[in-house]
Design an enzyme around this catalytic site. Structure first.
Site, PDB file in Angstrom:
ATOM      1  N   ARG A  57      36.525   1.592  91.316  1.00 49.26           N
ATOM      2  CA  ARG A  57      37.421   0.467  91.014  1.00 49.26           C
ATOM      3  C   ARG A  57      38.892   0.778  91.216  1.00 49.26           C
ATOM      4  NH1 ARG A  57      34.125  -1.756  85.758  1.00 49.26           N
ATOM      5  NH2 ARG A  57      32.511  -2.691  87.049  1.00 49.26           N
ATOM      6  N   HIS A  69      40.836  -4.715  82.706  1.00 52.66           N
ATOM      7  CA  HIS A  69      39.416  -4.816  82.397  1.00 52.66           C
ATOM      8  C   HIS A  69      38.931  -3.865  81.334  1.00 52.66           C
ATOM      9  CE1 HIS A  69      35.260  -5.753  83.226  1.00 52.66           C
ATOM     10  NE2 HIS A  69      34.983  -4.514  83.552  1.00 52.66           N
ATOM     11  N   PHE A 106      26.414   0.038  92.807  1.00 48.83           N
ATOM     12  CA  PHE A 106      27.692  -0.258  92.162  1.00 48.83           C
ATOM     13  C   PHE A 106      28.743   0.708  92.690  1.00 48.83           C
ATOM     14  CE2 PHE A 106      28.914  -3.060  88.631  1.00 48.83           C
ATOM     15  CZ  PHE A 106      27.828  -3.922  88.636  1.00 48.83           C
ATOM     16  N   GLN A 154      41.963   0.413  83.150  1.00 48.74           N
ATOM     17  CA  GLN A 154      41.244   0.042  84.380  1.00 48.74           C
ATOM     18  C   GLN A 154      41.526  -1.393  84.797  1.00 48.74           C
ATOM     19  OE1 GLN A 154      36.652  -0.353  84.789  1.00 48.74           O
ATOM     20  NE2 GLN A 154      37.281   1.343  86.087  1.00 48.74           N
ATOM     21  N   LEU A 189      36.176 -12.494  85.038  1.00 55.11           N
ATOM     22  CA  LEU A 189      35.483 -11.528  85.882  1.00 55.11           C
ATOM     23  C   LEU A 189      34.432 -12.115  86.797  1.00 55.11           C
ATOM     24  CD1 LEU A 189      35.531  -8.402  86.219  1.00 55.11           C
ATOM     25  CD2 LEU A 189      33.283  -8.493  85.193  1.00 55.11           C
ATOM     26  N   HIS A 212      40.046  -4.157  87.237  1.00 52.73           N
ATOM     27  CA  HIS A 212      38.831  -4.463  87.998  1.00 52.73           C
ATOM     28  C   HIS A 212      39.245  -5.233  89.244  1.00 52.73           C
ATOM     29  CE1 HIS A 212      34.960  -6.180  89.036  1.00 52.73           C
ATOM     30  NE2 HIS A 212      34.365  -5.509  88.065  1.00 52.73           N
ATOM     31  N   GLU A 214      31.089  -6.918  89.777  1.00 55.60           N
ATOM     32  CA  GLU A 214      31.009  -5.971  90.886  1.00 55.60           C
ATOM     33  C   GLU A 214      29.597  -5.988  91.495  1.00 55.60           C
ATOM     34  OE1 GLU A 214      32.959  -2.267  90.035  1.00 55.60           O
ATOM     35  OE2 GLU A 214      31.426  -1.162  91.093  1.00 55.60           O
ATOM     36  N   ARG A 221      36.672   4.629  84.953  1.00 58.59           N
ATOM     37  CA  ARG A 221      35.251   4.427  84.664  1.00 58.59           C
ATOM     38  C   ARG A 221      34.527   3.833  85.863  1.00 58.59           C
ATOM     39  NH1 ARG A 221      32.113  -0.021  83.092  1.00 58.59           N
ATOM     40  NH2 ARG A 221      33.835  -1.447  82.638  1.00 58.59           N
TER      41      ARG A 221
HETATM   42  C1  LIG Z   1      33.587  -9.731  81.676  1.00 64.89           C
HETATM   43  C2  LIG Z   1      33.123  -8.315  81.501  1.00 64.89           C
HETATM   44  C3  LIG Z   1      32.021  -7.856  82.208  1.00 64.89           C
HETATM   45  C4  LIG Z   1      31.591  -6.546  82.042  1.00 64.89           C
HETATM   46  N1  LIG Z   1      30.493  -6.131  82.747  1.00 64.89           N
HETATM   47  C5  LIG Z   1      30.027  -4.874  82.549  1.00 64.89           C
HETATM   48  C6  LIG Z   1      28.827  -4.432  83.193  1.00 64.89           C
HETATM   49  O1  LIG Z   1      28.156  -5.171  83.915  1.00 64.89           O
HETATM   50  N2  LIG Z   1      28.427  -3.160  82.966  1.00 64.89           N
HETATM   51  C7  LIG Z   1      29.103  -2.303  82.158  1.00 64.89           C
HETATM   52  O2  LIG Z   1      28.679  -1.163  81.990  1.00 64.89           O
HETATM   53  N3  LIG Z   1      30.240  -2.710  81.518  1.00 64.89           N
HETATM   54  C8  LIG Z   1      30.690  -3.970  81.687  1.00 64.89           C
HETATM   55  N4  LIG Z   1      31.829  -4.370  81.023  1.00 64.89           N
HETATM   56  C9  LIG Z   1      32.425  -3.495  80.008  1.00 64.89           C
HETATM   57  C10 LIG Z   1      31.576  -3.524  78.748  1.00 64.89           C
HETATM   58  O3  LIG Z   1      31.072  -4.821  78.562  1.00 64.89           O
HETATM   59  C11 LIG Z   1      32.345  -3.141  77.494  1.00 64.89           C
HETATM   60  O4  LIG Z   1      33.109  -2.006  77.699  1.00 64.89           O
HETATM   61  C12 LIG Z   1      31.372  -2.875  76.350  1.00 64.89           C
HETATM   62  O5  LIG Z   1      30.483  -3.958  76.219  1.00 64.89           O
HETATM   63  C13 LIG Z   1      32.118  -2.633  75.061  1.00 64.89           C
HETATM   64  O6  LIG Z   1      31.208  -2.640  73.995  1.00 64.89           O
HETATM   65  P1  LIG Z   1      31.709  -2.319  72.528  1.00 64.89           P
HETATM   66  O7  LIG Z   1      30.490  -2.406  71.672  1.00 64.89           O
HETATM   67  O8  LIG Z   1      32.464  -1.068  72.537  1.00 64.89           O
HETATM   68  O9  LIG Z   1      32.753  -3.471  72.170  1.00 64.89           O
HETATM   69  P2  LIG Z   1      32.684  -5.077  72.177  1.00 64.89           P
HETATM   70  O10 LIG Z   1      31.419  -5.603  72.707  1.00 64.89           O
HETATM   71  O11 LIG Z   1      33.948  -5.542  72.801  1.00 64.89           O
HETATM   72  O12 LIG Z   1      32.703  -5.443  70.642  1.00 64.89           O
HETATM   73  C14 LIG Z   1      33.840  -5.220  69.828  1.00 64.89           C
HETATM   74  C15 LIG Z   1      33.509  -5.657  68.426  1.00 64.89           C
HETATM   75  O13 LIG Z   1      34.538  -5.252  67.541  1.00 64.89           O
HETATM   76  C16 LIG Z   1      34.800  -6.275  66.634  1.00 64.89           C
HETATM   77  N5  LIG Z   1      36.179  -6.114  66.147  1.00 64.89           N
HETATM   78  C17 LIG Z   1      37.288  -5.780  66.855  1.00 64.89           C
HETATM   79  N6  LIG Z   1      38.363  -5.720  66.042  1.00 64.89           N
HETATM   80  C18 LIG Z   1      37.911  -5.991  64.797  1.00 64.89           C
HETATM   81  C19 LIG Z   1      38.544  -6.083  63.531  1.00 64.89           C
HETATM   82  N7  LIG Z   1      39.855  -5.881  63.374  1.00 64.89           N
HETATM   83  N8  LIG Z   1      37.785  -6.411  62.457  1.00 64.89           N
HETATM   84  C20 LIG Z   1      36.450  -6.644  62.593  1.00 64.89           C
HETATM   85  N9  LIG Z   1      35.806  -6.566  63.778  1.00 64.89           N
HETATM   86  C21 LIG Z   1      36.537  -6.239  64.850  1.00 64.89           C
HETATM   87  C22 LIG Z   1      34.562  -7.556  67.404  1.00 64.89           C
HETATM   88  O14 LIG Z   1      34.284  -8.614  66.531  1.00 64.89           O
HETATM   89  C23 LIG Z   1      33.348  -7.159  68.247  1.00 64.89           C
HETATM   90  O15 LIG Z   1      32.163  -7.394  67.520  1.00 64.89           O
HETATM   91  C24 LIG Z   1      32.274  -5.680  81.169  1.00 64.89           C
HETATM   92  C25 LIG Z   1      33.372  -6.137  80.468  1.00 64.89           C
HETATM   93  C26 LIG Z   1      33.811  -7.430  80.653  1.00 64.89           C
HETATM   94  C27 LIG Z   1      35.046  -7.862  79.911  1.00 64.89           C
END
Ligand SMILES: Cc1cc2nc3c(=O)[nH]c(=O)nc-3n(C[C@H](O)[C@H](O)[C@H](O)COP(=O)(O)OP(=O)(O)OC[C@H]3O[C@@H](n4cnc5c(N)ncnc54)[C@H](O)[C@@H]3O)c2cc1C
Length: 569
Positions: free
Chosen positions: A276, A342, A117, A230, A242, A232, A245, A384
């Protein structure tokens, strides 16, 4: 009123891990509140992999090399104690996921496969084809259900109840019934994810509106390093959806209109696998200088030479996305891509135990924790590396759950303040009765478009000043909005208005933070200040909400093993 010992807001990887740890010994009553059904959280869209230096593909790899790559990738704004913690914890997290039943791709000898990566000097991404986030999220959710954690699905948290530096719970809106309720809790963990939806071209889900950031900010908690956004390098042209990568990890080329692998000019050693920020800037420069494909704002990614078999085994989603959204056959055609908003490097400031810390003296908000993309423990610094986010979400989510549980077991049972939900009620009533002529969709479009143009991959003072005026103007016009849907059941227009008000709050912090920071570092690139300036800017930004807008302060970066150097790839 609902009462729980620990309330986790968000059910992505960070929220799931937090809930699992907090409920581990069965002593505490733990709840998850999520505005979308848990497995629809954006974590489920993560494709390429999760970083872990287990050295299956290269025995020379170890946590220290991983830590160095992370610190260098983050342009030395990384808090190194946090990066060390995360990189050391990675194997525990990965093996645990495997033992929960997650099926990672394998090497011929049966050990977990690992791929390259951007910015990682060794192949260390563990992966489940290009569905890694989906696989992890579903695995964790199964255990959450088994543990009998109470899940409030499609409940929208509107505010955090904080008095005298102590958190008492949250106020949440049941989207199905249209009712506000107070959640009393000894500990609250925010795992509310990122805010890509502040930008027009984004890889993020529609729900990624950064609510948690504005909610914390309004409760008096500062936001850290918000100017680091960031982009992407490989968002599908036109939408920003997306393309992992992992494609470049498997050997994809980036080509300009002349068919040239232009990365040789920008990162001669690492080529397409530069970090990135550098690859996104290279693409933008090619586009700005007229070498975009057929004069458009895109360049090409080429995976044809990888062959059908490898693509189908390791990148099946890339093939589907190119076909479904652009009608392109990636076995025989190049795919047009552009930089896409991203990831948020900044967020709610927390320490190594994921406790919210509001200044450089270590002052805490008792009972309030944050983990995952909404938080800033600063393992990513100014940029990141790919695959470090899933790792951070899992590793820090787990730590947050453990810390919050420990606190909740000994915390006194405080009575709730009488006015806990007054402000939330006022806000919802105001929105439901808003009869102005301004449409929220128009304001949202304008914000996303202008953030893309003037607070994007490259920035200048003139652009940022212009964007600040735009954001202030949008905030003002928000006062004259009108909603046409006044119903109680699943009122998505109301939710859209709440989300927009959040976007408008923290967009101001991003823009002003970027205007103040007169240097270029990681994801923050000022054309008028193109060099990194360690003498003046090797420090974290903290933005506090004040009457007229954010007030800025700064705090030092924790440097332990690696002194800042020039960054070359
Ligand atoms: C398309 C894509 C591909 C990616 N691929 C990778 C990868 O291969 N490897 C990697 O390391 N990272 C990757 N990333 C980044 C990574 O996926 C995220 O940074 C990470 O999953 C975030 O996890 P999280 O648990 O912090 O938040 P999220 O998974 O975004 O969850 C947020 C949660 O908060 C809740 N929420 C938000 N606001 C409220 C509210 N007001 N009230 C109640 N609930 C709320 C939502 O319902 C959700 O459940 C990718 C991101 C994207 C967009």
């Amino acid at each position: 009123m609902r009462v729980h010992d620990v309330v986790v807001v968000g059910s992505g990887l960070a929220g799931m891990e937090a809930a699992l740890r907090a409920s581990q010994d069965g002593e505490l009553d733990v709840a998850i509140v999520s505005k979308v059904f848990p497995t629809r959280s954006h974590s489920g869209a993560a494709q390429g992999g999760i970083a872990c230096a287990i050295g299956n593909q290269d025995p020379e790899d170890n946590w220290e090399v991983h830590m160095f790559d992370t610190v260098k990738g983050g342009d030395y704004l990384v808090d190194q104690d946090a990066a060390e913690l995360m990189c050391k914890k990675a194997p525990e997290i990965i093996y645990e996921l495997e033992h929960m039943g997650l099926v990672f791709n394998r090497l011929p000898d049966g050990r977990m496969a690992q791929r390259s990566f951007g910015g990682h000097s060794k192949p260390r991404a563990c992966f489940a084809a290009d569905w890694t986030g989906h696989a992890i999220l579903h695995t964790l959710f199964e255990i959450v259900l088994k543990r009998k954690v109470k899940v409030y699905s499609e409940w929208y948290v509107t505010s955090l109840i904080v008095r005298d530096h102590t958190c008492h719970g949250v106020v949440a809106y049941d989207i199905m019934r249209g009712a506000l309720e107070v959640f009393k809790a000894r500990a609250v963990i925010f795992c509310t994810g990122g805010y890509g939806r502040a930008y027009k071209i984004t890889s993020n889900a529609h729900a990624n509106t950064g609510d948690g950031l504005s909610i914390a900010y309004r409760a008096g908690i500062p936001l850290e390093d918000m100017e680091f956004v960031q982009f992407h390098p490989t968002g599908l042209y036109g939408s920003g959806i997306l393309l992992t990568e992992g494609a470049r990890g498997e050997g994809a080329y980036l080509l300009n209109n002349d068919g040239e692998r232009f990365m040789k000019k920008y990162a001669p050693e690492r080529m397409e696998l530069g970090p990135r920020d550098i690859v996104a800037r290279a693409e933008q420069q090619e586009i700005d200088e007229g070498r975009g494909i057929n004069g458009k704002t895109c360049v090409n990614v080429d995976i044809r030479h990888l062959g059908k078999e490898r693509i189908m085994e390791r990148l099946p989603q890339v093939r589907d996305l190119a076909w479904d959204f652009l009608g392109l056959d990636c076995f025989s055609e190049c795919i047009p891509i552009q930089p896409t908003a991203h990831y948020s490097m900044g967020g709610i400031p927390v320490n190594l135990d994921c406790e919210c810390v509001i200044d450089d003296k270590g002052t805490k908000i008792d009972g309030f924790y944050a983990a995952g993309e909404c938080s800033c423990v600063s393992v990513h610094g100014a940029n990141r590396l790919g695959t470090n986010s899933l790792l951070e979400a899992c590793a820090m989510g787990a730590i947050a759950g453990t810390s919050a549980a420990k606190y909740a077991k000994s915390a006194p049972d405080l009575s709730l303040p009488d006015d806990a939900d007054v402000e939330a009620k006022r806000e919802i009533d105001w929105l439901l009765n808003a009869r102005g002529s301004v449409k929220i969709a128009d304001l949202g479009d304008e914000l996303q478009r202008t953030m893309m143009d003037d607070c994007g991959v490259f920035r200048t003072e003139a652009q940022l000043k212009r964007q600040y005026d735009v954001v202030k103007n949008l905030q003002q016009r928000f006062q004259s909005i009108g909603l046409s849907d006044r119903s109680k059941t699943f009122n998505t227009e109301l939710l859209g208005a709440l989300e927009l008000s959040h976007l408008l709050d923290f967009a101001e912090v991003i823009v002003l933070g970027a205007l103040n920071r007169t240097e270029s570092r990681g994801g923050h690139s000022r054309k008028d200040h193109p060099k990194r300036d360690d003498a003046n800017w090797l420090k974290h930004t903290l933005a506090y909400k004040d009457v007229d807008g954010p007030r800025f302060a700064y705090k030092p970066v924790t440097i332990t093993r690696f002194q800042p150097q020039e960054r070359k790839y």
